[in-house]
Structure formats: C-alpha cells, structure tokens
Design a protein around this motif. Structure first.
Motif, mmCIF file in Angstrom:
data_model
loop_
_atom_site.group_PDB
_atom_site.id
_atom_site.type_symbol
_atom_site.label_atom_id
_atom_site.label_comp_id
_atom_site.label_asym_id
_atom_site.label_seq_id
_atom_site.Cartn_x
_atom_site.Cartn_y
_atom_site.Cartn_z
ATOM 1 N N HIS A 139 0.995 -1.309 0.068
ATOM 2 C CA HIS A 139 -0.111 0.110 -0.067
ATOM 3 C C HIS A 139 0.692 1.169 0.011
ATOM 4 O O HIS A 139 0.609 2.260 0.785
ATOM 5 C CB HIS A 139 -0.936 0.074 1.263
ATOM 6 N N SER A 140 2.100 1.240 -0.583
ATOM 7 C CA SER A 140 2.929 2.393 -0.600
ATOM 8 C C SER A 140 2.165 3.335 -2.035
ATOM 9 O O SER A 140 2.290 2.971 -2.983
ATOM 10 C CB SER A 140 4.301 2.133 -0.919
ATOM 11 N N TRP A 141 1.840 4.295 -1.478
ATOM 12 C CA TRP A 141 1.340 5.282 -2.537
ATOM 13 C C TRP A 141 2.218 6.331 -3.258
ATOM 14 O O TRP A 141 1.786 7.057 -4.078
ATOM 15 C CB TRP A 141 -0.025 5.974 -2.277
ATOM 16 N N LEU A 142 3.416 6.338 -2.741
ATOM 17 C CA LEU A 142 4.454 7.300 -3.337
ATOM 18 C C LEU A 142 5.442 6.529 -4.182
ATOM 19 O O LEU A 142 6.405 7.027 -4.654
ATOM 20 C CB LEU A 142 5.115 8.180 -2.064
ATOM 21 N N VAL A 143 5.352 5.333 -4.228
ATOM 22 C CA VAL A 143 6.292 4.555 -5.189
ATOM 23 C C VAL A 143 5.419 3.611 -6.298
ATOM 24 O O VAL A 143 4.035 3.651 -6.171
ATOM 25 C CB VAL A 143 7.012 3.547 -4.433
ATOM 26 N N LYS A 144 5.890 3.202 -7.402
ATOM 27 C CA LYS A 144 5.153 2.510 -8.495
ATOM 28 C C LYS A 144 5.577 1.317 -8.815
ATOM 29 O O LYS A 144 6.621 1.134 -9.564
ATOM 30 C CB LYS A 144 5.018 3.464 -9.678
ATOM 31 N N PRO A 145 5.534 0.031 -8.051
ATOM 32 C CA PRO A 145 6.102 -1.189 -8.217
ATOM 33 C C PRO A 145 6.023 -1.483 -9.727
ATOM 34 O O PRO A 145 4.905 -1.152 -10.380
ATOM 35 C CB PRO A 145 5.144 -2.020 -7.362
ATOM 36 N N LYS A 146 6.856 -2.525 -10.124
ATOM 37 C CA LYS A 146 6.831 -2.816 -11.491
ATOM 38 C C LYS A 146 5.617 -3.262 -12.101
ATOM 39 O O LYS A 146 5.273 -3.009 -13.278
ATOM 40 C CB LYS A 146 7.864 -3.548 -11.932
ATOM 41 N N ILE A 147 4.638 -4.045 -11.098
ATOM 42 C CA ILE A 147 3.442 -4.601 -11.681
ATOM 43 C C ILE A 147 2.437 -3.679 -12.290
ATOM 44 O O ILE A 147 1.807 -3.831 -13.431
ATOM 45 C CB ILE A 147 2.935 -5.362 -10.705
ATOM 46 N N TRP A 148 2.591 -2.296 -12.037
ATOM 47 C CA TRP A 148 1.598 -1.412 -12.549
ATOM 48 C C TRP A 148 2.346 -1.070 -13.967
ATOM 49 O O TRP A 148 1.489 -0.523 -14.763
ATOM 50 C CB TRP A 148 1.784 -0.021 -11.600
ATOM 51 N N ASN A 149 3.420 -1.068 -14.392
ATOM 52 C CA ASN A 149 3.808 -1.008 -15.487
ATOM 53 C C ASN A 149 3.277 -1.978 -16.455
ATOM 54 O O ASN A 149 2.926 -1.778 -17.899
ATOM 55 C CB ASN A 149 5.465 -1.064 -15.575
ATOM 56 N N ASP A 150 3.340 -3.303 -16.024
ATOM 57 C CA ASP A 150 2.603 -4.480 -16.757
ATOM 58 C C ASP A 150 1.069 -4.076 -16.899
ATOM 59 O O ASP A 150 0.669 -4.262 -17.931
ATOM 60 C CB ASP A 150 2.756 -5.784 -15.863
ATOM 61 N N LEU A 151 0.512 -3.533 -15.853
ATOM 62 C CA LEU A 151 -1.086 -3.391 -16.198
ATOM 63 C C LEU A 151 -1.128 -2.182 -17.107
ATOM 64 O O LEU A 151 -2.008 -2.130 -17.915
ATOM 65 C CB LEU A 151 -1.625 -2.868 -14.850
ATOM 66 N N GLU A 152 -0.456 -1.201 -17.099
ATOM 67 C CA GLU A 152 -0.312 -0.052 -18.246
ATOM 68 C C GLU A 152 -0.478 -0.671 -19.433
ATOM 69 O O GLU A 152 -1.019 -0.292 -20.626
ATOM 70 C CB GLU A 152 0.809 0.973 -18.016
ATOM 71 N N TYR A 153 0.594 -1.489 -19.632
ATOM 72 C CA TYR A 153 1.093 -2.319 -20.893
ATOM 73 C C TYR A 153 -0.102 -3.066 -21.321
ATOM 74 O O TYR A 153 -0.585 -2.753 -22.631
ATOM 75 C CB TYR A 153 2.141 -3.249 -20.796
ATOM 76 N N TYR A 154 -0.972 -3.590 -20.628
ATOM 77 C CA TYR A 154 -2.115 -4.347 -21.152
ATOM 78 C C TYR A 154 -3.197 -3.603 -21.227
ATOM 79 O O TYR A 154 -4.104 -3.798 -22.268
ATOM 80 C CB TYR A 154 -2.399 -5.605 -19.997
ATOM 81 N N LEU A 155 -3.175 -2.599 -20.653
ATOM 82 C CA LEU A 155 -4.476 -1.541 -20.754
ATOM 83 C C LEU A 155 -4.270 -0.910 -22.212
ATOM 84 O O LEU A 155 -5.305 -0.836 -22.794
ATOM 85 C CB LEU A 155 -4.734 -0.577 -19.554
ATOM 86 N N GLU A 156 -3.071 -0.501 -22.324
ATOM 87 C CA GLU A 156 -2.809 0.120 -24.069
ATOM 88 C C GLU A 156 -2.988 -0.771 -24.889
ATOM 89 O O GLU A 156 -3.479 -0.416 -25.882
ATOM 90 C CB GLU A 156 -1.456 0.365 -23.654
ATOM 91 N N SER A 157 -2.905 -2.299 -24.781
ATOM 92 C CA SER A 157 -3.258 -3.156 -25.862
ATOM 93 C C SER A 157 -4.553 -3.361 -26.030
ATOM 94 O O SER A 157 -5.047 -3.831 -27.001
ATOM 95 C CB SER A 157 -2.230 -4.439 -25.575
ATOM 96 N N LEU A 158 -5.520 -3.050 -25.030
ATOM 97 C CA LEU A 158 -6.804 -3.517 -24.881
ATOM 98 C C LEU A 158 -7.811 -2.242 -25.308
ATOM 99 O O LEU A 158 -8.817 -2.349 -25.687
ATOM 100 C CB LEU A 158 -7.348 -4.121 -23.841
ATOM 101 N N LEU A 159 -7.227 -0.989 -25.112
ATOM 102 C CA LEU A 159 -7.851 0.183 -25.291
ATOM 103 C C LEU A 159 -7.395 0.963 -26.379
ATOM 104 O O LEU A 159 -6.047 1.118 -26.712
ATOM 105 C CB LEU A 159 -8.068 0.816 -23.805
ATOM 106 N N PRO A 160 -8.227 1.810 -27.130
ATOM 107 C CA PRO A 160 -7.810 2.968 -28.178
ATOM 108 C C PRO A 160 -6.814 3.743 -27.571
ATOM 109 O O PRO A 160 -6.764 4.142 -26.271
ATOM 110 C CB PRO A 160 -9.110 3.523 -28.462
ATOM 111 N N PRO A 161 -5.974 4.400 -28.447
ATOM 112 C CA PRO A 161 -5.067 5.485 -28.200
ATOM 113 C C PRO A 161 -5.277 6.465 -27.390
ATOM 114 O O PRO A 161 -4.384 7.145 -26.594
ATOM 115 C CB PRO A 161 -4.155 5.642 -29.389
ATOM 116 N N GLN A 162 -6.532 7.044 -27.413
ATOM 117 C CA GLN A 162 -7.133 8.322 -26.750
ATOM 118 C C GLN A 162 -7.167 8.123 -25.186
ATOM 119 O O GLN A 162 -7.120 9.358 -24.413
ATOM 120 C CB GLN A 162 -8.510 8.709 -27.149
ATOM 121 N N TYR A 163 -7.028 7.086 -24.672
ATOM 122 C CA TYR A 163 -7.190 6.792 -23.225
ATOM 123 C C TYR A 163 -5.697 6.533 -22.742
ATOM 124 O O TYR A 163 -5.004 5.749 -23.082
ATOM 125 C CB TYR A 163 -7.791 5.203 -22.723
#
Length: 394
Positions: A66-90
């Motif tokens: 629950h550390s809200w001032l850091v961004k563990p690598k897993i969030w990069n993975d989630l960003e990647y998958y959301l980018e692959s599933l949604l149009p580029p305007q998001y």
C-alpha cells in the motif's frame, strides 16, 4: 458479543458462515453449494485458484502493498495491457479498491474539468439503473427508492431513461458536468442502452464538450464478450470505470481510465504555473495485490480468448436457462449476454435451491452469473434444478 455487519442488509441479519470456497462452490458445514452468483460477479474464474493466489503471494513478498508514493513494476505491466486493449485516446488510469471508487473518481474528474475551464458545473445525469457508488457523493444516483438511502441528503444527480434523455439533457444543459451510463442497466430487469441514445450522447460530446462516463463495472472484462462493452457498441466515453471482475475476486482493485480530452484540462497549469494535485481516491487506493490480480486476470482471459468463449459457450447457456425458467408464469425473466435475472414474485425459492445444492441467498430474486469455465456437469445440474423448480411452482 461483536457481530460483523454487511452493507445493504438488515442490521439484524446474520450471514451464513462458509467453511471454505473452492472452484465454483461455497462450502457450509462441509456441504458444497454451487455459487449461482459467482461471488456477485467478482469471481468469474472461480475461488482460490492456486496459480493466481501464488502470484499475489509473490507480490506481497516483494513489494510494499500500500505504498502510494512508489510505483512497483507490476503497474507498468498493467499499463501495458490496458494500452493493448483500449484505443490510444485513453492515456491515464487511476486505481481504486471498488467499483464505487472508480465512479466517484470519474465524477471528480469531470467536476475538475469544468472548474479548470472556468465554468464550474455540478449536475450529473445518470442513466436509470446505474447504481454504483458507495460514497455520499453517489448514493442518490437512481436509487432514491432504496430504503437504506433515506438518511442521506440529496445530491445533484438527475436520472433519465433512454426515451427521455434528450428532454432531460436540454432541461439541465447549462449545468451538466457529465453523463454516467450503464450500457446494460439492471433497473426493473436487464436492458441495453439503445442506439438513438448513443447517437445523442456522441452528439452532446462533440457539440457541447460534455464528458461521458461509462460504468463498465458489471459489463467490462469480457463479461459481455468484449473487454469494454461501451466501446464495442459504438459509444466513445471520455472515462471508463472498471470494477467487479477486474481483480477476479482475488484482490480489490478498480480502474478509472481517462482520455486525453479530459486530462488536457485537468493537468493544465494553474495561475501559479503548476498543475493542482489530483483530488482523487485516497492514499491507500494503489493496491499492488489488486494490480497483480488484474494483470493475471487479463493475461488469462487473453490467452483463452475469453470473448469468443463467452459468446460461443456462455451466452447460449444463459438463453437455455432463461427458456426453462420462463415456462413458469409466476417468474419474470430478463437476460442479456452472460447475465440473467429471475424475479420469483411471491414464491419462496431459497430453501428449494439450497436443498438442491445451489447457492441462493435471496427468496425473491436470483441474479445468475455463469462462471467462465463452468463444466458440462455443472450446467446439467443447474438446468435440471431449474426444471424441477418450475414444476414445483406449477
């Protein structure tokens, strides 16, 4: 003696205590009950799957959850998958713990959007049946008939049906900050938003620059055959809210995905030359366990081509179940895609279904969410029980 209370229930209600939950069943006193609800639509892949729980354990061993001032690598993975599933305007996403969090965050985004334009607006239009929001900012959204909201003061929401959307919008046009739509509403049964309302919403976006928020908490994550149901049917929301199945029932996470149009206004510099902080969520919304669960759910569904599987296998099964239940005149059946509601009217069916090994907490209404990987044996048992129920009522 201290007793756990549950939201949306009688405060004197005593919940059934399960021994364990495994695959598609809830065990009480050692007896398994097939969960018709799939954990109220959260556990669409079943309970306590070893490969998913192991991934979450590994994350908890690695990251500060629950550390809200850091961004563990897993969030990069989630960003990647959301980018692959949604149009580029998001372009941006903010996490929450529940679907109501994502809706609340979306409302705050559109209020901030208008404030930064120099013309603050307050009114939120809501398609009748969009019921997600657990905070005081949202309790009055189309649930004014619910007795548990009587103590909460009115907030500035106006609901509409598809047939009167244009009239409602024109009446409140000068103060409308945004419009929230459930593309599939559950108000008095299941109904899909009509094509004419979609056209009017898109026209409103283009001409009046009023943001549209799609509530995909029930419909998203392939529940209706596509990752985003609103995008599949031609709606182009400025904000998409995901919840429920986003964490697969294995961890808490919701997603509020925002497009470039909104972010360009929200993130612009103020008079002091820097953007204001985001007044969203809370300091514990960045749930790393939830992010891990979300990534694993997405990977699983992509690997198994879940959209095709839902359309080819789950949709026909729901239709078959609806057909069986509709043989009883005392039942009111509505369904769409992978979802089915059966109102039993005056009939008390809870004990009957429970005796047959089907988990049914309610006497008067059944929500049916078939598990994505439901077996043929489970299908046969459900259909057989529904037929017996119809004969019993007759």
């Amino acid at each position: 003696m201290i007793t756990l209370l549950h939201s949306f229930t009688d405060p004197k209600h005593v919940s059934i205590t399960p021994d364990k939950m495994l695959e598609h069943s809830i065990y009480v006193d050692g007896k398994p009950y097939f969960d018709l609800f799939a954990g109220h639509g959260c556990n669409m892949l079943g309970y306590t799957q070893p490969e998913l729980t192991q991934k979450i354990k590994e994350a908890n061993d690695t990251y500060a959850n629950h550390s809200w001032l850091v961004k563990p690598k897993i969030w990069n993975d989630l960003e990647y998958y959301l980018e692959s599933l949604l149009p580029p305007q998001y372009e941006n996403v903010i996490a929450g713990l529940t679907g109501s969090d994502s809706i609340d965050n979306a409302i705050k985004f559109v209020w901030k959007y208008w404030q930064n334009k120099g013309t603050p607006r307050k009114t939120i239009l809501v398609r009748k049946g969009s019921f997600h929001s657990g905070s005081i900012t949202g309790w009055k959204m189309t649930i004014d008939t619910m007795r548990w909201t009587k103590h909460i003061p009115d907030v500035n929401y106006v609901d509409f049906y598809d047939k009167d959307f244009n009239d409602v919008y024109e009446k409140h046009k000068e103060d409308v900050a945004g419009v929230i739509v459930d593309t599939v509403s559950w108000f008095n049964g299941i109904n899909k938003i009509d094509d004419e309302t979609i056209k009017l919403l898109k026209r409103m976006q283009y001409l009046d620059h009023v943001p549209v928020i799609a509530d995909e908490i029930i419909t998203g994550f392939w529940r209706l055959g596509a990752f985003s149901h609103s995008l599949e049917i031609g709606l182009t929301p400025n904000i998409i809210c995901f919840g429920k199945f986003s964490g697969g029932g294995f961890a808490d996470i919701s997603l509020c995905v925002v497009d470039k149009f909104i972010m360009e206004s929200v993130a612009r510099n103020n008079d002091q030359g820097y953007p204001d902080p985001l007044p969203m969520g809370n300091t514990r919304s960045q749930n790393t366990s939830g992010a891990v669960a979300c990534v694993e759910i997405i990977k699983h569904c992509m690997k198994h081509k879940m959209g095709d599987h839902i359309k080819q296998n789950i949709f026909p099964f729901v239709v078959e179940c609806a057909s069986v239940l509709s043989e009883c005149r005392g039942f009111n059946i509505t369904f769409y895609g992978s979802m089915l509601i059966c109102d039993f009217g005056e009939n008390d069916v809870k004990d009957f279904l429970m005796k047959k090994g089907l988990w049914q907490p309610s006497n008067s209404r059944m929500f049916f969410f078939p598990f994505y990987n439901i077996t043929n044996q489970e299908k046969d048992h459900i259909l057989k029980t529904f037929k017996e129920l119809v004969n019993e009522i007759r």
